[in-house]
Design a protein around this motif. Structure first.
Motif, PDB file in Angstrom:
ATOM      1  N   LYS A  10       7.457   1.714  11.712  1.00  0.00           N
ATOM      2  CA  LYS A  10       8.364   1.204  10.579  1.00  0.00           C
ATOM      3  C   LYS A  10       7.894   1.866   9.313  1.00  0.00           C
ATOM      4  O   LYS A  10       8.541   1.342   8.028  1.00  0.00           O
ATOM      5  N   CYS A  11       6.588   2.334   9.093  1.00  0.00           N
ATOM      6  CA  CYS A  11       6.108   2.613   7.811  1.00  0.00           C
ATOM      7  C   CYS A  11       6.980   3.991   7.327  1.00  0.00           C
ATOM      8  O   CYS A  11       7.157   4.931   7.664  1.00  0.00           O
ATOM      9  N   LEU A  12       7.398   3.617   5.864  1.00  0.00           N
ATOM     10  CA  LEU A  12       7.974   4.576   5.317  1.00  0.00           C
ATOM     11  C   LEU A  12       7.396   5.795   4.309  1.00  0.00           C
ATOM     12  O   LEU A  12       7.817   6.518   3.909  1.00  0.00           O
ATOM     13  N   GLY A  13       5.879   5.271   4.328  1.00  0.00           N
ATOM     14  CA  GLY A  13       5.224   6.088   3.629  1.00  0.00           C
ATOM     15  C   GLY A  13       5.357   6.023   1.820  1.00  0.00           C
ATOM     16  O   GLY A  13       4.888   6.806   0.942  1.00  0.00           O
ATOM     17  N   CYS A  14       5.983   4.734   1.473  1.00  0.00           N
ATOM     18  CA  CYS A  14       6.072   4.450   0.139  1.00  0.00           C
ATOM     19  C   CYS A  14       4.882   4.360  -0.728  1.00  0.00           C
ATOM     20  O   CYS A  14       4.927   4.601  -2.004  1.00  0.00           O
ATOM     21  N   GLY A  15       4.053   3.795  -0.163  1.00  0.00           N
ATOM     22  CA  GLY A  15       2.657   3.579  -0.905  1.00  0.00           C
ATOM     23  C   GLY A  15       2.761   2.086  -1.784  1.00  0.00           C
ATOM     24  O   GLY A  15       2.004   1.912  -2.398  1.00  0.00           O
ATOM     25  N   LEU A  16       3.649   1.463  -1.476  1.00  0.00           N
ATOM     26  CA  LEU A  16       3.725   0.155  -2.313  1.00  0.00           C
ATOM     27  C   LEU A  16       2.625  -0.754  -1.929  1.00  0.00           C
ATOM     28  O   LEU A  16       2.334  -1.583  -2.770  1.00  0.00           O
ATOM     29  N   CYS A  17       2.176  -0.717  -0.649  1.00  0.00           N
ATOM     30  CA  CYS A  17       1.257  -1.465  -0.038  1.00  0.00           C
ATOM     31  C   CYS A  17      -0.321  -1.156  -0.895  1.00  0.00           C
ATOM     32  O   CYS A  17      -0.984  -1.972  -1.459  1.00  0.00           O
ATOM     33  N   ILE A  46      -2.378   5.063   2.835  1.00  0.00           N
ATOM     34  CA  ILE A  46      -1.541   5.722   3.600  1.00  0.00           C
ATOM     35  C   ILE A  46      -1.856   7.033   4.146  1.00  0.00           C
ATOM     36  O   ILE A  46      -2.136   7.817   3.206  1.00  0.00           O
ATOM     37  N   ALA A  59      -0.707   3.005   7.908  1.00  0.00           N
ATOM     38  CA  ALA A  59      -1.261   2.359   6.705  1.00  0.00           C
ATOM     39  C   ALA A  59      -2.640   2.061   7.413  1.00  0.00           C
ATOM     40  O   ALA A  59      -2.977   1.376   8.324  1.00  0.00           O
ATOM     41  N   CYS A 136       5.684  -5.023   1.425  1.00  0.00           N
ATOM     42  CA  CYS A 136       6.121  -4.008   2.305  1.00  0.00           C
ATOM     43  C   CYS A 136       7.539  -4.042   2.591  1.00  0.00           C
ATOM     44  O   CYS A 136       8.046  -5.027   3.225  1.00  0.00           O
ATOM     45  N   PRO A 137       8.253  -3.009   2.149  1.00  0.00           N
ATOM     46  CA  PRO A 137       9.858  -3.257   2.190  1.00  0.00           C
ATOM     47  C   PRO A 137      10.437  -2.985   3.736  1.00  0.00           C
ATOM     48  O   PRO A 137      11.541  -3.407   4.033  1.00  0.00           O
ATOM     49  N   ALA A 140       6.387  -3.059   7.841  1.00  0.00           N
ATOM     50  CA  ALA A 140       5.555  -2.246   8.686  1.00  0.00           C
ATOM     51  C   ALA A 140       3.952  -2.856   8.760  1.00  0.00           C
ATOM     52  O   ALA A 140       3.128  -2.347   9.724  1.00  0.00           O
ATOM     53  N   LEU A 141       3.692  -3.887   7.836  1.00  0.00           N
ATOM     54  CA  LEU A 141       2.418  -4.582   7.895  1.00  0.00           C
ATOM     55  C   LEU A 141       2.775  -6.074   8.309  1.00  0.00           C
ATOM     56  O   LEU A 141       3.642  -6.708   7.657  1.00  0.00           O
TER      57      LEU A 141
END
Ligand code: SF4
Ligand code: SF4
Length: 153
Positions: A10-17, A46, A59, A136-137, A140-141
């Motif tokens: 599910k992780c988009l790799g956006c780095g918001l976390c 990430i 993550a 996390c949008p 994924a977490l």
């Protein structure tokens, strides 16, 4: 105990976390000030997983191990397991020897930018909610017990 589990599918790799982790551990608790004025190392990182055809991200953060190698390796008593089973780092005691960084099998401990102490996931214990999970949008977490996580995998 519950801890943060990462679901790479599910992780988009956006780095918001990472962004929100830094904000949670900043003095200001302000997302802009935390990035522009404070020098904070994120406790969640990430990583890109190399795949032949598609990009995948994961993550990486502390697993709060039942028998934590970081606690055994710490020469200063700075790494400890608290009464709730959370593995924590006392920055006042840490001498920056980085023994914990070397022994953690997951690479979950980071050297702080000041080079003195380590930075690791504390489940936002002083913040009230885990900001990485909350922001996390793509969900994924998740904050789960081991049993809950196994049921989802
Ligand atoms: S916020 Fe969620 S989707 Fe974005 S990088 Fe972190 S885990 Fe992946
Ligand atoms: S820092 Fe590493 S060794 Fe220590 S509890 Fe977390 S995952 Fe386990």
């Amino acid at each position: 105990m519950k801890r943060v589990y990462a679901f790479e599918s599910k992780c988009l790799g956006c780095g918001l976390c990472e962004v929100y982790c830094r904000t949670a551990h900043s003095k200001s608790k302000d997302i802009i000030k935390a990035h522009k004025k404070e020098n904070i190392t994120s406790s969640i990182v990430i990583e890109e997983i190399l795949q032949p055809k598609a990009k995948m991200y994961f993550a990486l953060q502390c697993r709060h191990c039942a028998s934590p190698k970081c606690v055994k390796a710490c020469i200063a008593g700075a790494m400890y397991k608290d009464e709730n089973g959370l593995v924590r780092n006392n920055k006042e005691k840490c001498v920056g020897c980085l023994s914990c960084v070397l022994v953690c099998p997951y690479g979950a401990i980071k050297k702080n930018k000041d080079g003195k102490a380590v930075s690791k996931c504390d489940l936002c214990i002083n913040y009230g909610t885990q900001l990485c999970v909350k922001n996390c949008p793509n969900e994924a977490l998740k904050l789960l017990t081991e049993e809950e996580a196994e049921a989802l995998i």
